[in-house]
Design a protein around this motif. Structure first.
Motif, PDB file in Angstrom:
ATOM      1  N   ALA A 179       1.283   3.705  -3.088  1.00  0.00           N
ATOM      2  CA  ALA A 179       1.037   5.332  -2.630  1.00  0.00           C
ATOM      3  C   ALA A 179       2.111   6.045  -2.999  1.00  0.00           C
ATOM      4  O   ALA A 179       2.076   7.334  -3.749  1.00  0.00           O
ATOM      5  N   ASN A 226       0.828  -1.313  -0.364  1.00  0.00           N
ATOM      6  CA  ASN A 226      -0.123   0.176   0.099  1.00  0.00           C
ATOM      7  C   ASN A 226       0.937   1.225  -0.045  1.00  0.00           C
ATOM      8  O   ASN A 226       0.508   2.062  -0.896  1.00  0.00           O
ATOM      9  N   ALA A 262      -0.377   5.247   3.459  1.00  0.00           N
ATOM     10  CA  ALA A 262      -0.784   5.549   2.240  1.00  0.00           C
ATOM     11  C   ALA A 262      -1.559   6.922   1.959  1.00  0.00           C
ATOM     12  O   ALA A 262      -1.426   7.766   1.302  1.00  0.00           O
TER      13      ALA A 262
END
Lengths: 356, 283
Positions: free
Chosen positions: A285, A281, B236
């Protein structure tokens, strides 16, 4: 005189317990007597006397002890080696074996041999009336044992008790039963044997001392102790139940040892997957962010044209799809006509009018 | 000369005969009394050694001076708790007063009969006061001592000394033995069952503990996993926010274009007017 001696010699041989002078010597003498009749008087009498005196010699072997009786009365003990006693009928000597260790069996008999020989496992049979005994907790146990003994005091052994061996056998049985009777069946069957042997030995010795048998108990050894045949299966089942118990526990421990490491592995897998998800993740990102920032920096350099380019490329992509229905209408037509929208033919979502 | 020799020989032979019939030895294992015409001579019995008696008129009776054994026949006895048992005993005794012994019981056989009567009844009396287990176990010595003492007392008048009455065997009659076997069997069966159930108990406990540990382990792991995932997602979001906030306008633009591209696929109807900026160059 001669005839008297003959009589005496004969008598002496018939008597149990007395130690006769050498029979062969006597026989020789007898023959001589027959051969030379009268002339021998002067010769025969000294020979007789010499032989008579010689009959007092006896040998005590190293494992024996000599016991001399004078006119039947105990007189002295002699030790190993050649010895002399006044000849018959004044003194006589007995030589019991005192160092020999004898054994007697209780509760079983080794078949086909004398009691004193070595014990052979497997060729014996149980004597139930001797072996079965009551324990203090009112159970019955079969005890087979041997007693080793020796003569401690030759004088007592020879003169005090009518039948020392039988006395020992009686004492052994009485003592073992008394000791077994005081204890529990499990003592006899399992851990108490040593103690029972020691106590029986002690009690036997006490009984034998009470009668002054002159016997000494060297050891009491339990040979075969088991529950009576009638209940032996139940006893064996207890042993196998004990085995079953540990088997059950072992199986459970095996199960424990099987599933716990597996579970730890499973747990590690779960947390690692989570770590992987987290890292993935974050990386995505970061990647997306980096891409966005790069594009943005270029966009900032030529905002309008880039914007226009992107818009057109997008429109091109959308419109170049052959499946997309395209319809161009003038504004007037659009405003004047009520657009007919066949709802059943429409896609699920209303079409957006246009991109900005 | 010849005559005197013969006479001398005869004298010696006669003398020897008288001597041999007058002298007697008593063995170490014996005592003896001299009987003159049916009546004992003297107050004391003769001990071991050389002794003399008058030939013809006196004769000697020997007695065993050793400790003798009397092994009674096993006997069924009832105890106070109304149980039957076979008791086998033996008695050790000796003749201490041969004169009395000779006049009262005369022979060993006779003595045995007396012993049988007295010891047996004493045993019966003594054993009848105790329970079976007392006889077998801790009261045994006490009983034997009592019987010995009492028998000793009762047999002293016969010139007999009782040294020891000892219970050799105490057995149960067959039917009682059977019931004991039955009980022993039941006890062992109970014990066997107990072992097995204990095994199953321990086994179940171990298995349950293991199962519990497994469940907890996995639950822990799942909890950890969710926490880790959350951390990842949070990070994130932060990274996206940091980057995108540099130009929200551009992000909205590019993202919208992406969305259009992906969103308008099949079954899309585009209605456009010539005034749309896209048509700008068609006019």
């Amino acid at each position: 005189m001669n005839w008297d001696w003959e009589k005496l010699q004969k008598q002496q041989q018939g008597r149990p317990g007395g130690k006769p002078p050498s029979f062969d010597d006597f026989q020789d003498q007898f023959d001589k007597l027959k051969k030379f009749k009268l002339p021998g008087w002067k010769l025969i009498i000294p020979i007789f006397i010499v032989l008579w005196i010689a009959s007092g010699f006896y040998i005590v072997e190293p494992d024996e002890v000599g016991v001399v009786k004078q006119f039947g009365q105990f007189n002295r003990i002699t030790t190993a080696g050649p010895n002399y006693h006044i000849p018959f009928p004044v003194e006589s000597a007995l030589t019991p074996k005192v160092t020999q260790i004898r054994r007697v069996e209780f509760g079983f008999r080794s078949t086909g041999r004398a009691k004193t020989q070595t014990f052979q496992q497997g060729v014996s049979h149980e004597v139930k009336e001797e072996s079965l005994m009551l324990t203090g907790d009112e159970n019955i146990v079969s005890v087979q044992f041997i007693v080793q003994y020796m003569i401690k005091d030759a004088k007592n052994y020879l003169f005090n008790v009518n039948d020392p061996e039988q006395t020992l056998a009686h004492a052994g049985e009485a003592a073992m039963r008394e000791i077994i009777g005081k204890g529990k069946i499990d003592d006899a069957l399992t851990t108490g044997k040593q103690e029972i042997q020691a106590q029986t030995r002690e009690l036997m010795q006490h009984i034998l001392n009470l009668y002054d048998t002159g016997l000494s108990v060297v050891a009491v050894q339990m040979q075969n102790v088991h529950p009576p045949d009638e209940v032996i299966d139940a006893f064996k089942d207890v042993a196998s139940a004990r085995e079953d118990k540990s088997r059950f526990i072992n199986e459970a421990e095996a199960y424990q040892r099987d599933i716990l490491p597996k579970s730890r592995g499973e747990a590690a897998r779960i947390t690692n997957e989570a770590h992987a998800y987290k890292e993935a993740n974050i990386r995505r990102a970061e990647g997306d962010a980096a891409r966005f920032l790069s594009v943005l920096s270029e966009y900032n350099k030529a905002k309008d044209i880039t914007r226009q380019r992107m818009y057109l490329e997008t429109m091109e992509t959308i419109l170049s799809n052959p499946e997309t229905e395209k319809l161009i209408m003038s504004d007037d037509a659009l405003q004047k006509s009520v657009p007919y929208l066949p709802l059943e033919k429409l896609p699920k979502q209303p079409a957006p009018k246009e991109a900005q | 000369m010849n005559k005197t020799t013969i006479l001398l020989s005869i004298a010696i032979i006669v003398g020897a005969f008288i001597l041999t019939s007058a002298a007697f030895t008593v063995d170490q294992t014996q005592t003896a009394i001299v009987i003159q015409l049916g009546r004992p001579v003297g107050d004391e019995a003769l001990g071991p050694g050389l002794h003399f008696k008058l030939p013809m008129v006196q004769n000697v009776v020997f007695f065993d001076a050793r400790i003798l054994d009397f092994d009674a026949k096993p006997e069924e006895i009832t105890t106070t708790d109304k149980k039957y048992m076979n008791v086998d005993s033996y008695t050790k005794w000796r003749i201490v007063d041969p004169l009395t012994f000779y006049t009262k019981v005369r022979t060993i056989q006779g003595a045995r009969a007396r012993l049988d009567d007295i010891v047996r009844s004493q045993l019966r009396v003594a054993l009848g006061r105790y329970t079976l287990i007392e006889v077998v176990s801790h009261k045994r010595q006490e009983i034997m001592d009592a019987v010995t003492a009492r028998s000793k007392e009762l047999l002293t008048p016969y010139g007999i000394e009782v040294l020891d009455v000892r219970i050799k065997r105490t057995d149960l009659p067959a039917e009682n033995a059977r019931s004991i076997y039955g009980r022993m069997k039941a006890e062992r069966e109970r014990q066997a069952k107990q072992y097995r159930s204990e095994g199953l108990e321990a086994s179940a406990k171990i298995k349950a503990t293991a199962d519990r540990e497994r469940t907890v382990l996995l639950a822990d792991a799942n909890m950890q996993a969710e926490i880790i995932r959350g951390e990842g997602e949070a990070l994130a979001v932060k990274i996206y926010a940091d980057a995108l906030s540099q130009s929200p306008e551009f992000y909205t633009f590019t993202r919208s274009l992406d969305a259009y591209r992906r969103g308008f696929g099949q079954n899309t109807r585009f209605i456009m007017t010539p005034k749309s900026p896209f048509m700008k160059y068609l006019q």
